[in-house]
Design an enzyme around this catalytic site. Structure first.
Site, short mmCIF file in Angstrom:
data_model
loop_
_atom_site.label_atom_id
_atom_site.label_comp_id
_atom_site.label_asym_id
_atom_site.label_seq_id
_atom_site.Cartn_x
_atom_site.Cartn_y
_atom_site.Cartn_z
N LYS A 12 0.91 -1.02 -0.33
CA LYS A 12 0.17 -0.09 0.12
C LYS A 12 0.57 1.21 0.18
O LYS A 12 1.50 1.89 0.58
CB LYS A 12 -1.17 0.02 0.79
N THR A 57 -3.51 -5.24 0.14
CA THR A 57 -3.16 -3.65 0.66
C THR A 57 -3.65 -3.80 1.44
O THR A 57 -3.33 -2.16 2.51
CB THR A 57 -2.28 -3.37 -1.30
N ASP A 58 -5.18 -3.52 0.97
CA ASP A 58 -5.80 -3.74 2.80
C ASP A 58 -5.35 -3.79 3.97
O ASP A 58 -5.94 -2.94 4.47
CB ASP A 58 -7.43 -3.48 2.52
N ARG A 175 29.10 33.07 -8.28
CA ARG A 175 27.93 32.47 -9.10
C ARG A 175 27.04 32.42 -7.72
O ARG A 175 26.97 32.21 -6.51
CB ARG A 175 27.64 31.64 -9.64
N GLN A 227 29.48 19.49 -7.33
CA GLN A 227 29.92 18.33 -7.39
C GLN A 227 30.31 18.44 -5.92
O GLN A 227 30.44 17.45 -4.75
CB GLN A 227 30.49 17.65 -8.40
N ASN A 253 20.73 21.71 -9.06
CA ASN A 253 21.63 22.80 -9.84
C ASN A 253 20.35 23.80 -9.91
O ASN A 253 19.96 23.86 -11.25
CB ASN A 253 22.88 22.65 -10.58
N HIS A 255 19.25 26.76 -10.93
CA HIS A 255 20.96 27.64 -11.45
C HIS A 255 20.22 29.17 -11.67
O HIS A 255 18.89 29.43 -11.71
CB HIS A 255 20.42 27.90 -13.60
O1 LIG Z 1 28.30 23.17 -10.89
C1 LIG Z 1 28.51 22.31 -11.12
N1 LIG Z 1 28.48 21.31 -11.55
C2 LIG Z 1 28.05 21.32 -13.49
O2 LIG Z 1 27.85 19.51 -13.66
C3 LIG Z 1 27.48 22.01 -14.06
N2 LIG Z 1 27.30 22.54 -15.36
C4 LIG Z 1 26.89 23.88 -15.48
O3 LIG Z 1 26.07 23.87 -16.92
N3 LIG Z 1 26.87 24.05 -14.45
C5 LIG Z 1 27.71 23.44 -13.26
N4 LIG Z 1 28.13 23.90 -12.36
#
Ligand SMILES: O=c1[nH]c(=O)c2[nH]c(=O)[nH]c2[nH]1
Length: 306
Positions: A12, A57-58, A175, A227, A253, A255
């Protein structure tokens, strides 16, 4: 031509359980979303529609509510273990169970007289998660959280990546770094009982500590790539917590693009940004001890992970 049943499980999904502990004047609330998955001797139900082994599942849903009433609800991990042990212990055709839990946090509403005893406001930036798996080979606990949204407005750069004929991204020494952290970590099983879940973990304290370590590493790492931040977060957890074998992350990420204000005769040194929602980079990795015990079935029922 031979045809046979392949891997299968059933359960469930998303049993919404709210448990109110009324034993003291100040009530305590546990708000869970529980999904069960059972494996076992289920050939007949698939191939012949013979339901003799099929714990419905009940019934699984009812079991979630009934065990909450009988035992109360402690940490999500404890409740998951209770359910997984129940399903594997009570019904012979069920050989394995996985219980996936999400926990939504509530805190007492602050009032002039102090925190209210029975009025709550949803809290927590993130959703706590746990996945407990049990079968005849052992028990595994994966704790975690999802949706911990964080942002750094400085100390993040991204440079030195390969430029192909399709590359337009500019290198940047400054950034916005923003993500929603999903983390899942697997506990080291007690060596005296291979495969058994660790009995001595204070799940709530461990949870708060891992979250704090992740946040601190995100904040204090000068990031050369998301990363790298991810790895630093995992490393910080594994360095301190000998009871954790491995931690996995999935992080978008998110942006943030500086808006071009030149048409208005204005500069824009990363002050006015457009928070794009898609597409987004998706960064996923596991950080693990090199002497970590085998993961066994720990990750089998963890959704959407590397
Ligand atoms: O920290 C980042 N890792 C990426 O693999 C990646 N690729 C990207 O376009 N910007 C970023 N920024």
């Amino acid at each position: 031509m031979g045809i046979r049943l392949g891997r299968n499980e059933y359960g469930k999904a998303e049993v919404r359980l709210v448990h109110v502990d009324r034993s003291a004047d100040d009530h305590r609330i546990k708000d869970l979303n529980v999904s069960t998955r059972l494996r076992g001797d289920m050939e007949a139900v698939h191939t012949r529609g013979d339901n003799a082994n099929c714990l419905t599942t009940d019934t699984q849903k009812n079991t979630v509510y009934a065990l909450a009433r009988e035992h109360g609800v402690a940490a999500a991990e404890d409740f998951g273990l209770l359910l997984a042990r129940h399903f594997t212990g009570e019904h012979a055709p069920v050989h394995g169970a996985a219980v996936e839990l999400q926990e939504f946090a509530w805190r007492r509403i602050p009032t002039a007289e102090g925190p209210h005893g029975h009025a709550f406001v949803r809290s927590g930036a993130e959703t706590r998660t746990a996945v407990v798996t049990a079968d005849r080979g052992g028990e595994w606990v994966v704790s975690g959280f999802e949706g911990l949204t964080v942002l750094k407005s400085a100390d993040s750069e991204f440079r030195g990546f390969p430029r192909t004929r399709f590359t337009t991204l500019a290198e940047t020494g400054e950034r916005i770094l923003a993500t929603d952290v999903t983390a899942r970590w697997r506990y080291v099983a007690e060596s005296s009982a291979p495969g058994r879940a660790p009995q001595a973990v204070d799940w709530d304290a461990a949870y708060e500590r891992v979250k704090a370590l992740v946040l601190e590493a995100f904040a204090t790492t000068r990031s050369l790539a998301l990363q790298q931040s991810l790895y630093a977060m995992g490393e910080a957890v594994l360095r301190e917590r000998a009871d954790i074998a491995e931690i996995r992350f999935s992080m978008p990420n998110n942006h943030h693009f500086a808006v071009d204000l030149a048409p208005f005769g204005m500069d824009n040194p990363n002050v006015v940004l457009h928070a794009a929602d898609r597409p987004y980079g998706r960064i996923e990795a596991a950080v693990e001890r090199d002497d970590a015990p085998d993961a066994g079935r720990a990750w089998d029922s963890v959704p959407g992970f590397v």
